[in-house]
Motif scaffolding. Sequence first.
Motif, PDB file in Angstrom:
ATOM      1  N   UNK A  86     -18.508  31.673   2.098  1.00  0.00           N
ATOM      2  CA  UNK A  86     -18.747  30.648   3.104  1.00  0.00           C
ATOM      3  C   UNK A  86     -16.861  30.368   2.586  1.00  0.00           C
ATOM      4  N   UNK A  87     -15.940  30.305   3.635  1.00  0.00           N
ATOM      5  CA  UNK A  87     -14.814  30.312   3.969  1.00  0.00           C
ATOM      6  C   UNK A  87     -14.626  28.408   2.441  1.00  0.00           C
ATOM      7  N   UNK A  88     -13.628  28.589   2.109  1.00  0.00           N
ATOM      8  CA  UNK A  88     -13.269  27.038   1.675  1.00  0.00           C
ATOM      9  C   UNK A  88     -13.514  25.920   2.054  1.00  0.00           C
ATOM     10  N   UNK A  89     -12.857  25.440   3.625  1.00  0.00           N
ATOM     11  CA  UNK A  89     -12.681  25.045   3.953  1.00  0.00           C
ATOM     12  C   UNK A  89     -14.104  24.415   4.939  1.00  0.00           C
ATOM     13  N   UNK A  90     -14.765  25.355   4.747  1.00  0.00           N
ATOM     14  CA  UNK A  90     -16.571  25.067   5.356  1.00  0.00           C
ATOM     15  C   UNK A  90     -16.668  24.194   4.259  1.00  0.00           C
ATOM     16  N   UNK A  91     -16.540  24.963   3.361  1.00  0.00           N
ATOM     17  CA  UNK A  91     -17.613  23.927   2.328  1.00  0.00           C
ATOM     18  C   UNK A  91     -17.156  22.759   2.112  1.00  0.00           C
ATOM     19  N   UNK A  92     -15.422  22.120   2.340  1.00  0.00           N
ATOM     20  CA  UNK A  92     -15.147  20.973   1.767  1.00  0.00           C
ATOM     21  C   UNK A  92     -15.627  19.942   3.055  1.00  0.00           C
ATOM     22  N   UNK A  93     -15.514  20.794   4.481  1.00  0.00           N
ATOM     23  CA  UNK A  93     -15.967  20.215   5.404  1.00  0.00           C
ATOM     24  C   UNK A  93     -17.324  19.003   5.827  1.00  0.00           C
ATOM     25  N   UNK A  94     -17.957  19.486   4.742  1.00  0.00           N
ATOM     26  CA  UNK A  94     -19.450  19.400   4.331  1.00  0.00           C
ATOM     27  C   UNK A  94     -19.110  18.479   3.904  1.00  0.00           C
ATOM     28  N   UNK A  95     -18.620  19.041   2.226  1.00  0.00           N
ATOM     29  CA  UNK A  95     -18.963  17.315   1.675  1.00  0.00           C
ATOM     30  C   UNK A  95     -17.942  16.158   1.715  1.00  0.00           C
ATOM     31  N   UNK A  96     -16.852  16.682   2.476  1.00  0.00           N
ATOM     32  CA  UNK A  96     -16.134  14.932   2.959  1.00  0.00           C
ATOM     33  C   UNK A  96     -17.101  14.894   4.016  1.00  0.00           C
ATOM     34  N   UNK A  97     -17.313  15.116   5.172  1.00  0.00           N
ATOM     35  CA  UNK A  97     -18.278  14.118   5.363  1.00  0.00           C
ATOM     36  C   UNK A  97     -19.560  13.847   5.068  1.00  0.00           C
ATOM     37  N   UNK A 186     -25.954  24.561  -4.306  1.00  0.00           N
ATOM     38  CA  UNK A 186     -25.935  23.489  -4.491  1.00  0.00           C
ATOM     39  C   UNK A 186     -24.025  23.333  -4.156  1.00  0.00           C
ATOM     40  N   UNK A 187     -23.731  22.661  -3.750  1.00  0.00           N
ATOM     41  CA  UNK A 187     -22.151  22.844  -3.272  1.00  0.00           C
ATOM     42  C   UNK A 187     -22.153  21.301  -4.281  1.00  0.00           C
ATOM     43  N   UNK A 188     -21.062  21.585  -5.111  1.00  0.00           N
ATOM     44  CA  UNK A 188     -20.703  20.324  -5.885  1.00  0.00           C
ATOM     45  C   UNK A 188     -18.855  19.954  -6.552  1.00  0.00           C
ATOM     46  N   UNK A 189     -18.636  19.203  -6.471  1.00  0.00           N
ATOM     47  CA  UNK A 189     -17.805  19.173  -7.533  1.00  0.00           C
ATOM     48  C   UNK A 189     -16.768  18.682  -8.508  1.00  0.00           C
ATOM     49  N   UNK A 244     -22.762  15.478  -3.559  1.00  0.00           N
ATOM     50  CA  UNK A 244     -23.753  16.511  -3.874  1.00  0.00           C
ATOM     51  C   UNK A 244     -24.244  17.717  -2.107  1.00  0.00           C
ATOM     52  N   UNK A 245     -23.699  18.803  -2.245  1.00  0.00           N
ATOM     53  CA  UNK A 245     -25.109  19.414  -0.260  1.00  0.00           C
ATOM     54  C   UNK A 245     -25.733  20.431  -1.542  1.00  0.00           C
ATOM     55  N   UNK A 246     -27.157  20.239  -1.593  1.00  0.00           N
ATOM     56  CA  UNK A 246     -28.135  20.964  -2.003  1.00  0.00           C
ATOM     57  C   UNK A 246     -28.834  21.386  -1.174  1.00  0.00           C
ATOM     58  N   UNK A 247     -29.304  23.102  -0.838  1.00  0.00           N
ATOM     59  CA  UNK A 247     -29.700  23.715  -0.037  1.00  0.00           C
ATOM     60  C   UNK A 247     -30.999  23.931  -0.670  1.00  0.00           C
TER      61      UNK A 247
END
Length: 303
Positions: A86-97, A186-189, A244-247
């Motif tokens: 999963x590209x870093x920019x895709x993860x950054x984009x959804x976290x930022x949104x 889970x996406x969480x920085x 955080x973005x949990x799938x």
Amino acid sequence: METSTDYDRSKELKTFDDTKAASKGSSMPSEDVPSAKLDEDYGDSFQVPVIDLKDVLDPAEHEDIIEKMRLASEKWGFFQVINHGIPQDVMNKVSGCVQSFHEQPGEVKMKFYSQALIEYSENVQSLGRILFGLLSEALGLNPSHFTDMGCMEGHSFVCHYYPACPEPDRTIEHAKHCDPDFITILLQYQTGLQVLHQDHWIDINPLEGALKVNIGDLLQLILNDKLRSSEHRVLDKCEGPRISVACFFTAHFQASNRLYGLIKELLSADNPPLYKLTLIKDYLNSFSIKDYNDSALAFLRLK
């Protein structure tokens, strides 16, 4: 009624919220929440496993990756994956949104938030297929076993936004729990996520570009406890906002009346059935009525 204090809780809560110092997830100020005691004395021996998927298609590395995933899922129920595709920019984009969604006026929230989530959803669906395939192989099953039985028929997202809190020792966010699904990605920085391991709460420290993966109750059920769904919690430990973005990969919405049972290939005289056949809706009922200290799976065990 007269009281011995001038403290106005309603007024304080409103002030707290108006300054965006309160969480827009599940955290709120409390008069009686004790400070959490963290387990910080266990060094590198208590680190959640990190699995590199870069060479997952290389036959020379494939078996090693499978074995690492099997051990992590059996002993921890949690692991982190890097080089997952999963590209870093895709993860950054959804976290930022997610952050923008909560910080912008209501009328401008939805458009970019929805676009970013759709793009991320497509990527995480592909990763989920890879993870389910590797887990199937780790158990000696056909790589498509979990997908064939419907474990990927539905996935849902829970996006949390917790603004910085001035008094983190007086808040409690997500209490300890296991996830009511097959697996969670889970996406969480930021810091704050902990897993219960060998009776100690262990920090899952974020790695750049990594995603956290954990086994859910439903996978533990159909695998007869071969893999574990570990309790975890979130504490308010970061200085800035925590996003955080949990799938959740689950069949809850598509198949609440589907009957799930143990995978017969994994049963033997030494590994007899531990759970009865279970409807998804019965599991969800167990999850919703369980005691704080009990697992929802306890209600579904054979006597």
